[in-house]
Each structure stands twice: as C-alpha cells, then as structure tokens.
Design a protein around this motif. Sequence first.
Motif, mmCIF file in Angstrom:
data_model
loop_
_atom_site.group_PDB
_atom_site.id
_atom_site.type_symbol
_atom_site.label_atom_id
_atom_site.label_comp_id
_atom_site.label_asym_id
_atom_site.label_seq_id
_atom_site.Cartn_x
_atom_site.Cartn_y
_atom_site.Cartn_z
ATOM 1 N N LEU A 1 25.182 36.304 43.983
ATOM 2 C CA LEU A 1 25.884 37.288 43.177
ATOM 3 C C LEU A 1 24.885 38.124 42.385
ATOM 4 C CD1 LEU A 1 28.600 34.791 42.096
ATOM 5 C CD2 LEU A 1 28.975 36.755 43.560
ATOM 6 N N ALA B 1 29.005 37.565 36.619
ATOM 7 C CA ALA B 1 29.774 37.431 37.857
ATOM 8 C C ALA B 1 29.699 36.002 38.381
ATOM 9 C CB ALA B 1 29.269 38.415 38.914
ATOM 10 N N GLU C 1 31.926 33.693 36.152
ATOM 11 C CA GLU C 1 33.336 33.945 36.431
ATOM 12 C C GLU C 1 33.726 33.389 37.801
ATOM 13 O OE1 GLU C 1 36.328 37.705 37.116
ATOM 14 O OE2 GLU C 1 34.589 38.000 35.824
ATOM 15 N N ALA C 2 32.875 33.602 38.794
ATOM 16 C CA ALA C 2 33.156 33.108 40.145
ATOM 17 C C ALA C 2 33.200 31.583 40.170
ATOM 18 C CB ALA C 2 32.103 33.621 41.125
ATOM 19 N N GLU D 1 36.595 30.561 38.722
ATOM 20 C CA GLU D 1 37.678 30.944 39.633
ATOM 21 C C GLU D 1 37.658 30.115 40.915
ATOM 22 O OE1 GLU D 1 40.909 32.993 41.285
ATOM 23 O OE2 GLU D 1 40.199 32.985 39.220
ATOM 24 N N GLU E 1 34.678 39.472 46.912
ATOM 25 C CA GLU E 1 35.402 39.963 45.741
ATOM 26 C C GLU E 1 34.466 40.111 44.541
ATOM 27 O OE1 GLU E 1 38.850 37.611 44.775
ATOM 28 O OE2 GLU E 1 39.423 37.499 46.896
ATOM 29 N N TYR E 2 33.401 39.340 44.520
ATOM 30 C CA TYR E 2 32.422 39.388 43.436
ATOM 31 C C TYR E 2 31.145 40.127 43.852
ATOM 32 C CZ TYR E 2 35.318 36.188 40.801
ATOM 33 O OH TYR E 2 36.352 35.636 40.104
ATOM 34 N N GLU E 3 31.228 40.896 44.919
ATOM 35 C CA GLU E 3 30.092 41.649 45.457
ATOM 36 C C GLU E 3 28.944 40.722 45.835
ATOM 37 O OE1 GLU E 3 29.063 45.028 43.049
ATOM 38 O OE2 GLU E 3 31.175 45.458 42.647
#
Length: 73
Positions: free
Chosen positions: A2, A7, A10-11, A14, A65-67
């Motif tokens: 990431l 990010a 958060e990932a 999640e 979704e998180y690039e």
Amino acid sequence: MLPDRDAAEEAARELGERFGTEEQARILREALAGEDDAEDAQWLVLLADEDDRLDPAALDDFAAEYEGWREEP
C-alpha cells in the motif's frame, strides 16, 4: 503493498471485519532498494492464511480498493 501508513492501518482493520479473520493483520514498512527517502517506502499488510481459507481474487479486489496489490511469499 500500500502507498502509505494510513491506508495500511485502515486496510488491516477492514481486512478482519470483511473476511472474518481471527488473526490480526500486521503492518510493516518496507523501504525500496536503494532509496533513502521515507516517501519511497511501501507499506505491507501481513496476514497468514495457512488454511487457504481466503479467496485470492477477493483479496486482490480488496487490495485494489486501497490502491495496493497482493503478493504471495
């Protein structure tokens, strides 16, 4: 991998919620070879899936979704 720590954090949160993983994902900073600038670091979200319970395609979509992207050891 990431692009930044926010990010990655958060990932990691999640990931457990979405996939119902019992193990907490860890984050790790990995500097790119030959780069001294902290801006050039990639962030990894590490999660062991020893039972092959997680769908690789779903994980690829999640990472996108998180690039980011998914890599296997």
